[in-house]
Design a protein around this motif. Structure first.
Motif, PDB file in Angstrom:
ATOM      1  N   PHE A 164       0.851  -1.189   0.000  1.00 46.78           N
ATOM      2  CA  PHE A 164       0.000   0.000   0.000  1.00 46.78           C
ATOM      3  C   PHE A 164       0.890   1.243   0.000  1.00 46.78           C
ATOM      4  O   PHE A 164       1.757   1.389   0.863  1.00 46.78           O
ATOM      5  CB  PHE A 164      -0.903   0.007   1.240  1.00 46.78           C
ATOM      6  N   ASP A 165       0.675   2.101  -0.980  1.00 46.99           N
ATOM      7  CA  ASP A 165       1.402   3.377  -1.017  1.00 46.99           C
ATOM      8  C   ASP A 165       0.526   4.390  -1.746  1.00 46.99           C
ATOM      9  O   ASP A 165      -0.383   4.024  -2.501  1.00 46.99           O
ATOM     10  CB  ASP A 165       2.762   3.238  -1.717  1.00 46.99           C
ATOM     11  N   ILE A 166       0.871   5.656  -1.556  1.00 48.95           N
ATOM     12  CA  ILE A 166       0.056   6.717  -2.153  1.00 48.95           C
ATOM     13  C   ILE A 166       0.703   7.264  -3.428  1.00 48.95           C
ATOM     14  O   ILE A 166       0.057   7.964  -4.203  1.00 48.95           O
ATOM     15  CB  ILE A 166      -0.160   7.834  -1.102  1.00 48.95           C
ATOM     16  N   SER A 167       1.974   6.922  -3.665  1.00 52.84           N
ATOM     17  CA  SER A 167       2.721   7.588  -4.737  1.00 52.84           C
ATOM     18  C   SER A 167       2.991   6.672  -5.924  1.00 52.84           C
ATOM     19  O   SER A 167       3.702   5.666  -5.809  1.00 52.84           O
ATOM     20  CB  SER A 167       4.062   8.097  -4.188  1.00 52.84           C
ATOM     21  N   SER A 168       2.454   7.071  -7.097  1.00 54.84           N
ATOM     22  CA  SER A 168       2.781   6.290  -8.295  1.00 54.84           C
ATOM     23  C   SER A 168       4.206   6.614  -8.759  1.00 54.84           C
ATOM     24  O   SER A 168       4.860   5.770  -9.382  1.00 54.84           O
ATOM     25  CB  SER A 168       1.771   6.550  -9.413  1.00 54.84           C
ATOM     26  N   GLU A 169       4.704   7.811  -8.439  1.00 58.33           N
ATOM     27  CA  GLU A 169       6.078   8.162  -8.840  1.00 58.33           C
ATOM     28  C   GLU A 169       7.084   7.235  -8.137  1.00 58.33           C
ATOM     29  O   GLU A 169       7.906   6.583  -8.787  1.00 58.33           O
ATOM     30  CB  GLU A 169       6.377   9.619  -8.472  1.00 58.33           C
ATOM     31  N   PHE A 170       6.998   7.165  -6.821  1.00 55.07           N
ATOM     32  CA  PHE A 170       7.947   6.316  -6.079  1.00 55.07           C
ATOM     33  C   PHE A 170       7.806   4.844  -6.513  1.00 55.07           C
ATOM     34  O   PHE A 170       8.792   4.146  -6.750  1.00 55.07           O
ATOM     35  CB  PHE A 170       7.688   6.393  -4.571  1.00 55.07           C
ATOM     36  N   THR A 171       6.564   4.389  -6.576  1.00 55.41           N
ATOM     37  CA  THR A 171       6.360   2.949  -6.769  1.00 55.41           C
ATOM     38  C   THR A 171       6.582   2.497  -8.209  1.00 55.41           C
ATOM     39  O   THR A 171       6.722   1.300  -8.451  1.00 55.41           O
ATOM     40  CB  THR A 171       4.951   2.528  -6.283  1.00 55.41           C
ATOM     41  N   SER A 172       6.657   3.453  -9.146  1.00 59.12           N
ATOM     42  CA  SER A 172       6.988   3.028 -10.512  1.00 59.12           C
ATOM     43  C   SER A 172       8.426   2.504 -10.542  1.00 59.12           C
ATOM     44  O   SER A 172       8.746   1.592 -11.314  1.00 59.12           O
ATOM     45  CB  SER A 172       6.802   4.173 -11.509  1.00 59.12           C
ATOM     46  N   ILE A 173       9.267   3.072  -9.698  1.00 59.31           N
ATOM     47  CA  ILE A 173      10.643   2.547  -9.586  1.00 59.31           C
ATOM     48  C   ILE A 173      10.594   1.149  -8.959  1.00 59.31           C
ATOM     49  O   ILE A 173      11.232   0.205  -9.437  1.00 59.31           O
ATOM     50  CB  ILE A 173      11.522   3.509  -8.757  1.00 59.31           C
ATOM     51  N   ALA A 174       9.807   1.024  -7.904  1.00 61.22           N
ATOM     52  CA  ALA A 174       9.679  -0.283  -7.234  1.00 61.22           C
ATOM     53  C   ALA A 174       9.278  -1.369  -8.227  1.00 61.22           C
ATOM     54  O   ALA A 174       9.892  -2.445  -8.285  1.00 61.22           O
ATOM     55  CB  ALA A 174       8.647  -0.184  -6.113  1.00 61.22           C
ATOM     56  N   ARG A 175       8.276  -1.068  -9.042  1.00 60.78           N
ATOM     57  CA  ARG A 175       7.764  -2.093  -9.969  1.00 60.78           C
ATOM     58  C   ARG A 175       8.866  -2.583 -10.905  1.00 60.78           C
ATOM     59  O   ARG A 175       8.947  -3.769 -11.222  1.00 60.78           O
ATOM     60  CB  ARG A 175       6.626  -1.516 -10.815  1.00 60.78           C
ATOM     61  N   ARG A 176       9.691  -1.641 -11.375  1.00 62.22           N
ATOM     62  CA  ARG A 176      10.779  -2.049 -12.294  1.00 62.22           C
ATOM     63  C   ARG A 176      11.710  -3.045 -11.627  1.00 62.22           C
ATOM     64  O   ARG A 176      12.139  -4.028 -12.228  1.00 62.22           O
ATOM     65  CB  ARG A 176      11.590  -0.820 -12.711  1.00 62.22           C
ATOM     66  N   TYR A 177      12.061  -2.771 -10.358  1.00 58.30           N
ATOM     67  CA  TYR A 177      13.022  -3.647  -9.673  1.00 58.30           C
ATOM     68  C   TYR A 177      12.389  -4.975  -9.287  1.00 58.30           C
ATOM     69  O   TYR A 177      13.058  -6.012  -9.286  1.00 58.30           O
ATOM     70  CB  TYR A 177      13.643  -2.912  -8.469  1.00 58.30           C
ATOM     71  N   TRP A 178      11.098  -4.972  -8.970  1.00 60.55           N
ATOM     72  CA  TRP A 178      10.445  -6.253  -8.661  1.00 60.55           C
ATOM     73  C   TRP A 178      10.451  -7.140  -9.899  1.00 60.55           C
ATOM     74  O   TRP A 178      10.650  -8.350  -9.796  1.00 60.55           O
ATOM     75  CB  TRP A 178       9.007  -6.019  -8.196  1.00 60.55           C
ATOM     76  N   GLU A 179      10.224  -6.514 -11.062  1.00 56.58           N
ATOM     77  CA  GLU A 179      10.291  -7.286 -12.326  1.00 56.58           C
ATOM     78  C   GLU A 179      11.675  -7.879 -12.487  1.00 56.58           C
ATOM     79  O   GLU A 179      11.837  -9.069 -12.763  1.00 56.58           O
ATOM     80  CB  GLU A 179       9.990  -6.375 -13.532  1.00 56.58           C
ATOM     81  N   ARG A 180      12.671  -7.021 -12.336  1.00 51.42           N
ATOM     82  CA  ARG A 180      14.047  -7.473 -12.562  1.00 51.42           C
ATOM     83  C   ARG A 180      14.446  -8.586 -11.606  1.00 51.42           C
ATOM     84  O   ARG A 180      15.228  -9.478 -11.959  1.00 51.42           O
ATOM     85  CB  ARG A 180      15.018  -6.297 -12.417  1.00 51.42           C
TER      86      ARG A 180
END
Ligand SMILES: C[S@@+](CC[C@H](N)C(=O)[O-])C[C@H]1O[C@@H](n2cnc3c(N)ncnc32)[C@H](O)[C@@H]1O
Length: 218
Positions: free
Chosen positions: A94-110
């Motif tokens: 759960f987070d409020i920021s799509s900016e921060f979590t767009s980075i997260a998503r990239r690394y989870w993929e990797r």
């Protein structure tokens, strides 16, 4: 024998980090990108490397299959927990920021764990109600806005299975809990007192990084 925890000098902190499992290359890159992309104040929101090792260890120790996290930022704590889940395990973030979590998503993929993580964007006080009501969580991590910690706690504790563990970050708030001078620290102080009095859990507070509380649902 010493009766109090050590304050860590920079050298001793480096020694401690060196005697924990090293961050893998994906995690190390995530830490580097976070520090390169954000101001020091924002980058400081990321958990410390030794906390990442600790969360991963704890998730394995618990045999966690269902986990939740409030406060994801660029995804380091989520990555640590997700790596410890079995392939059919699930971490809901759960987070409020799509900016921060767009980075997260990239690394989870990797890291190959994106299929174990579901991200729900929005104010967590509202989005946490989308979790199933029954006690199903093995592990939860609270690390978002401090003034809402009590609300997050009230949403999460009833959803922990007996023996499940809630981990809460920043409970020492850089030492300011001794003399709170702003609403964030005051909220942490009130939160810490509330946890101690909560008969639904047994809790310990440990001085790892900015202080962690571990609370086991009884
Ligand atoms: C301390 S950071 C989390 C750090 C993260 N656990 C990590 O390992 O890098 C706090 C996060 O809480 C999020 N946040 C702040 N207020 C929020 C709210 N009301 N609801 C959900 N997330 C919130 C911020 O966007 C930020 O990403």
């Amino acid at each position: 024998m010493s009766y109090k925890s050590l304050g860590l000098s920079d050298d001793l902190h480096r020694y401690l980090v060196a005697h924990n499992p090293p961050l893998d290359p994906v995690m190390a890159e995530l830490v580097a990108e976070t520090h390169a992309s954000f101001s020091a104040d924002d980058a400081e929101m990321q958990i410390a490397p030794e906390q990442a090792s600790f969360l991963e260890f704890l998730a394995r120790l618990l045999g966690a299959r269902r986990a939740a996290e409030v406060g994801t930022f660029t995804g380091l704590s989520a990555l640590a927990v997700a790596r410890a889940l079995p392939p059919d395990g699930r971490l809901t973030c759960f987070d409020i920021s799509s900016e921060f979590t767009s980075i997260a998503r990239r690394y989870w993929e990797r890291a190959g764990v994106a299929d174990r993580i579901e991200l729900r964007l929005g104010p967590a006080e509202q989005t946490l109600t989308t979790l199933p009501d029954e006690p199903h969580l093995d592990l939860a991590f609270i690390d978002a806005d401090k003034v809402s910690y009590q609300a997050y706690w009230e949403a999460i504790v009833p959803r922990m299975r007996p023996g499940g563990v809630v981990v809460v970050d920043n409970v020492l708030h850089h030492g300011a809990v001794l003399a709170p001078d702003n609403r964030n620290t005051a909220a942490i102080v009130a939160f810490n007192d509330m946890v101690l009095a909560d008969a639904r859990v047994e809790s310990v507070m440990i001085p790892l990084a900015d202080g962690l509380t571990l609370a086991r649902r009884v």
